[in-house]
Design a protein around this motif. Structure first.
Motif, PDB file in Angstrom:
ATOM      1  N   GLY A 198       0.780  -1.228   0.000  1.00  0.00           N
ATOM      2  CA  GLY A 198       0.000   0.000   0.000  1.00  0.00           C
ATOM      3  C   GLY A 198       0.808   1.273   0.000  1.00  0.00           C
ATOM      4  O   GLY A 198       0.372   2.294   0.525  1.00  0.00           O
ATOM      5  N   GLY A 199       1.985   1.237  -0.610  1.00  0.00           N
ATOM      6  CA  GLY A 199       2.837   2.421  -0.627  1.00  0.00           C
ATOM      7  C   GLY A 199       3.734   2.458  -1.845  1.00  0.00           C
ATOM      8  O   GLY A 199       3.775   1.504  -2.631  1.00  0.00           O
ATOM      9  N   THR A 200       4.452   3.565  -2.015  1.00  0.00           N
ATOM     10  CA  THR A 200       5.426   3.712  -3.092  1.00  0.00           C
ATOM     11  C   THR A 200       6.696   4.322  -2.512  1.00  0.00           C
ATOM     12  O   THR A 200       6.695   4.902  -1.420  1.00  0.00           O
ATOM     13  CB  THR A 200       4.902   4.623  -4.219  1.00  0.00           C
ATOM     14  OG1 THR A 200       4.546   5.900  -3.666  1.00  0.00           O
ATOM     15  CG2 THR A 200       3.674   4.018  -4.881  1.00  0.00           C
ATOM     16  N   TRP A 201       7.790   4.214  -3.252  1.00  0.00           N
ATOM     17  CA  TRP A 201       9.070   4.757  -2.802  1.00  0.00           C
ATOM     18  C   TRP A 201       9.142   6.253  -3.079  1.00  0.00           C
ATOM     19  O   TRP A 201       8.839   6.709  -4.177  1.00  0.00           O
ATOM     20  CB  TRP A 201      10.226   4.073  -3.540  1.00  0.00           C
ATOM     21  CG  TRP A 201      10.430   2.655  -3.145  1.00  0.00           C
ATOM     22  CD1 TRP A 201       9.983   1.552  -3.825  1.00  0.00           C
ATOM     23  CD2 TRP A 201      11.113   2.158  -2.001  1.00  0.00           C
ATOM     24  NE1 TRP A 201      10.353   0.410  -3.164  1.00  0.00           N
ATOM     25  CE2 TRP A 201      11.048   0.747  -2.048  1.00  0.00           C
ATOM     26  CE3 TRP A 201      11.781   2.772  -0.934  1.00  0.00           C
ATOM     27  CZ2 TRP A 201      11.632  -0.056  -1.075  1.00  0.00           C
ATOM     28  CZ3 TRP A 201      12.361   1.967   0.035  1.00  0.00           C
ATOM     29  CH2 TRP A 201      12.283   0.581  -0.037  1.00  0.00           C
ATOM     30  N   TRP A 202       9.572   6.990  -2.071  1.00  0.00           N
ATOM     31  CA  TRP A 202       9.930   8.398  -2.270  1.00  0.00           C
ATOM     32  C   TRP A 202      10.673   8.866  -1.024  1.00  0.00           C
ATOM     33  O   TRP A 202      10.230   8.590   0.082  1.00  0.00           O
ATOM     34  CB  TRP A 202       8.693   9.296  -2.477  1.00  0.00           C
ATOM     35  CG  TRP A 202       9.110  10.685  -2.869  1.00  0.00           C
ATOM     36  CD1 TRP A 202       9.396  11.126  -4.121  1.00  0.00           C
ATOM     37  CD2 TRP A 202       9.336  11.795  -1.999  1.00  0.00           C
ATOM     38  NE1 TRP A 202       9.787  12.435  -4.097  1.00  0.00           N
ATOM     39  CE2 TRP A 202       9.753  12.879  -2.796  1.00  0.00           C
ATOM     40  CE3 TRP A 202       9.245  12.002  -0.627  1.00  0.00           C
ATOM     41  CZ2 TRP A 202      10.078  14.130  -2.267  1.00  0.00           C
ATOM     42  CZ3 TRP A 202       9.552  13.224  -0.101  1.00  0.00           C
ATOM     43  CH2 TRP A 202       9.963  14.282  -0.918  1.00  0.00           C
ATOM     44  N   PRO A 203      11.819   9.537  -1.150  1.00  0.00           N
ATOM     45  CA  PRO A 203      12.527   9.892  -2.387  1.00  0.00           C
ATOM     46  C   PRO A 203      13.163   8.669  -3.048  1.00  0.00           C
ATOM     47  O   PRO A 203      13.502   7.700  -2.376  1.00  0.00           O
ATOM     48  CB  PRO A 203      13.607  10.873  -1.904  1.00  0.00           C
ATOM     49  CG  PRO A 203      13.208  11.277  -0.511  1.00  0.00           C
ATOM     50  CD  PRO A 203      12.441  10.135   0.049  1.00  0.00           C
ATOM     51  N   PRO A 244      -3.373  -0.223  -9.983  1.00  0.00           N
ATOM     52  CA  PRO A 244      -2.351  -0.598 -10.974  1.00  0.00           C
ATOM     53  C   PRO A 244      -1.395   0.547 -11.276  1.00  0.00           C
ATOM     54  O   PRO A 244      -0.212   0.320 -11.563  1.00  0.00           O
ATOM     55  CB  PRO A 244      -3.182  -0.961 -12.215  1.00  0.00           C
ATOM     56  CG  PRO A 244      -4.544  -1.291 -11.702  1.00  0.00           C
ATOM     57  CD  PRO A 244      -4.754  -0.413 -10.501  1.00  0.00           C
ATOM     58  N   GLY A 245      -1.875   1.788 -11.183  1.00  0.00           N
ATOM     59  CA  GLY A 245      -1.031   2.927 -11.491  1.00  0.00           C
ATOM     60  C   GLY A 245       0.085   3.165 -10.502  1.00  0.00           C
ATOM     61  O   GLY A 245       1.032   3.910 -10.793  1.00  0.00           O
ATOM     62  N   HIS A 246       0.013   2.538  -9.332  1.00  0.00           N
ATOM     63  CA  HIS A 246       1.060   2.701  -8.324  1.00  0.00           C
ATOM     64  C   HIS A 246       2.216   1.722  -8.516  1.00  0.00           C
ATOM     65  O   HIS A 246       3.259   1.861  -7.860  1.00  0.00           O
ATOM     66  CB  HIS A 246       0.482   2.502  -6.918  1.00  0.00           C
ATOM     67  CG  HIS A 246      -0.426   3.613  -6.498  1.00  0.00           C
ATOM     68  ND1 HIS A 246      -1.224   3.546  -5.368  1.00  0.00           N
ATOM     69  CD2 HIS A 246      -0.662   4.829  -7.053  1.00  0.00           C
ATOM     70  CE1 HIS A 246      -1.917   4.669  -5.254  1.00  0.00           C
ATOM     71  NE2 HIS A 246      -1.594   5.455  -6.261  1.00  0.00           N
ATOM     72  N   MET A 247       2.031   0.751  -9.375  1.00  0.00           N
ATOM     73  CA  MET A 247       3.037  -0.298  -9.524  1.00  0.00           C
ATOM     74  C   MET A 247       4.349   0.247 -10.097  1.00  0.00           C
ATOM     75  O   MET A 247       4.363   0.899 -11.135  1.00  0.00           O
ATOM     76  CB  MET A 247       2.510  -1.419 -10.427  1.00  0.00           C
ATOM     77  CG  MET A 247       1.433  -2.262  -9.792  1.00  0.00           C
ATOM     78  SD  MET A 247       2.089  -3.167  -8.362  1.00  0.00           S
ATOM     79  CE  MET A 247       0.561  -3.584  -7.515  1.00  0.00           C
ATOM     80  N   GLY A 248       5.430  -0.028  -9.379  1.00  0.00           N
ATOM     81  CA  GLY A 248       6.763   0.292  -9.881  1.00  0.00           C
ATOM     82  C   GLY A 248       7.171   1.748  -9.770  1.00  0.00           C
ATOM     83  O   GLY A 248       8.204   2.136 -10.325  1.00  0.00           O
ATOM     84  N   LEU A 308       7.956  -8.527  -8.661  1.00  0.00           N
ATOM     85  CA  LEU A 308       6.582  -8.972  -8.832  1.00  0.00           C
ATOM     86  C   LEU A 308       5.635  -7.882  -8.354  1.00  0.00           C
ATOM     87  O   LEU A 308       5.864  -7.263  -7.320  1.00  0.00           O
ATOM     88  CB  LEU A 308       6.328 -10.250  -8.027  1.00  0.00           C
ATOM     89  CG  LEU A 308       4.908 -10.836  -8.040  1.00  0.00           C
ATOM     90  CD1 LEU A 308       4.542 -11.315  -9.442  1.00  0.00           C
ATOM     91  CD2 LEU A 308       4.787 -11.976  -7.037  1.00  0.00           C
ATOM     92  N   GLY A 309       4.574  -7.647  -9.112  1.00  0.00           N
ATOM     93  CA  GLY A 309       3.529  -6.717  -8.696  1.00  0.00           C
ATOM     94  C   GLY A 309       2.206  -7.449  -8.590  1.00  0.00           C
ATOM     95  O   GLY A 309       1.847  -8.218  -9.493  1.00  0.00           O
ATOM     96  N   VAL A 310       1.491  -7.234  -7.499  1.00  0.00           N
ATOM     97  CA  VAL A 310       0.210  -7.898  -7.267  1.00  0.00           C
ATOM     98  C   VAL A 310      -0.843  -6.809  -7.052  1.00  0.00           C
ATOM     99  O   VAL A 310      -0.742  -6.018  -6.111  1.00  0.00           O
ATOM    100  CB  VAL A 310       0.255  -8.821  -6.039  1.00  0.00           C
ATOM    101  CG1 VAL A 310      -1.106  -9.490  -5.828  1.00  0.00           C
ATOM    102  CG2 VAL A 310       1.352  -9.860  -6.193  1.00  0.00           C
TER     103      VAL A 310
END
Length: 333
Positions: A68-73, A90-94, A101-103
């Motif tokens: 439930g998160g993304t990398w930053w910085p 799906p837009g948060h993947m990568g 792997l993305g789920v």
């Protein structure tokens, strides 16, 4: 495990999963309250506003599970580990990293299944568990030492500790952009508070309007705005709106007389600090001029007292907190 705000609905099961697989747990800024901050596996926040322990443990990991998160910085993204991301969008993947792997799916459904799989194939990670406990324990001991010192003006660590001790567990805290943004995530010990920030920390003046909106939506909860002196003046007259609407928000202005984040970076790089100094108004008197309450604090003990009284009074209030422009560790230009 890296937890983001999107992990909220599955927080209890995520704690069980982390304990089952003996994982270190790191949180994004707004997800601090999703995992017990005093847990031996909790390593702190991510990035410059986070902890040295989290950076070290992420760098030593073989596998990182992002929930439930993304990398930053981006520069705090490890390069050696396999990264698995679970998110309903799906837009948060990568974002900010490459994936093994993305789920895509609902964490409330996926995390219990992961917990079942982990229980079916238990692994002995005693050595890693000990390493996590040692790193996290040393980090928390360092924070206790930092936040325990008091003076006038108060160290920013002591100011954040005062907030942590007084603010209610279910409060909503709007954090502005500035040097205090880093200190807050470094020192604050979250319980169940909801933390609001401005995206990737780019909007000066965010905290006060955000706290007003939060108080309108949740009149029964404490709503606190935390801002630096440079950011607060961008939207300060919105305090008049809070007074007009009778909203009992409390705004804490971390007053260090400068744009400390920029000044300290320039000083560390040998640059002139032109434009970083501030000539501030009397924030407490401004609050009174708007029809609200104004208070001042120069030490941690004073801030605890003034904040406790302001929150109990349930009236719009600005606390002018005099803090030192200390340098955040690992500051860079």
């Amino acid at each position: 495990m890296l937890l983001g705000k999107g992990a909220y609905a599955a927080a209890d099961k995520i704690k069980q999963l982390a304990e089952s697989v003996q994982a270190a747990v790191v949180t994004t800024y707004t997800a601090r309250s999703l995992f017990p901050n005093d847990h031996p596996q909790y390593a702190g926040g991510l990035g410059q506003a986070g902890s040295e322990a989290s950076s070290a443990l992420l760098a030593e990991s073989d596998l990182i599970l992002v929930l439930g998160g993304t990398w930053w910085p981006d520069e705090y993204t490890p390069t050696q580990a396999r990264i698995v991301q679970v998110d309903r969008s799906p837009g948060h993947m990568g974002i900010g990293h490459e994936l093994e792997l993305g789920v895509v799916g609902d964490l409330a459904q996926i995390v219990p299944r992961l917990l079942e799989l982990a229980a079916a194939k238990p692994l002995d990670r005693a050595a890693w568990k000990q390493r996590v406990a040692e790193a996290a324990g040393a980090w928390k001991a360092k924070l206790e030492q930092e936040a325990g010192a008091d003076a006038s003006p108060m160290p920013p660590q002591r100011a954040i500790r005062a907030l942590s001790q007084v603010i209610a567990p279910d409060a909503i805290i709007a954090v502005d952009t500035g040097d205090h943004t880093l200190w807050f995530n470094r020192i604050f010990q979250a319980r169940s508070q909801e933390i609001l920030i401005s995206g990737t920390w780019r909007t000066l003046g965010f905290a006060l309007p955000a706290a007003i909106a939060a108080q309108l939506e949740h009149p029964e909860r404490q709503c606190i705005a935390i801002a630096g002196d440079g950011g607060s003046v961008q939207t300060l007259m919105e305090f008049q709106t809070a007074v007009q609407l009778g909203l009992p928000i409390v705004m804490v202005v971390m007053n260090n007389g400068c744009y400390a984040m920029e000044k300290n970076r320039m000083t560390g790089s040998g640059l002139q600090t032109l434009g970083s100094e501030l000539v501030n108004p009397d924030f407490a008197m401004l609050a009174q001029a708007c029809g609200g309450t104004g208070r001042k604090a120069c030490t941690g003990a004073e801030l605890e007292k003034q904040l406790s009284e302001a929150l109990a009074a349930r009236k719009p209030c600005i606390i002018d907190a005099s803090v030192a422009p200390a340098v955040v560790p690992h500051t860079k230009i």
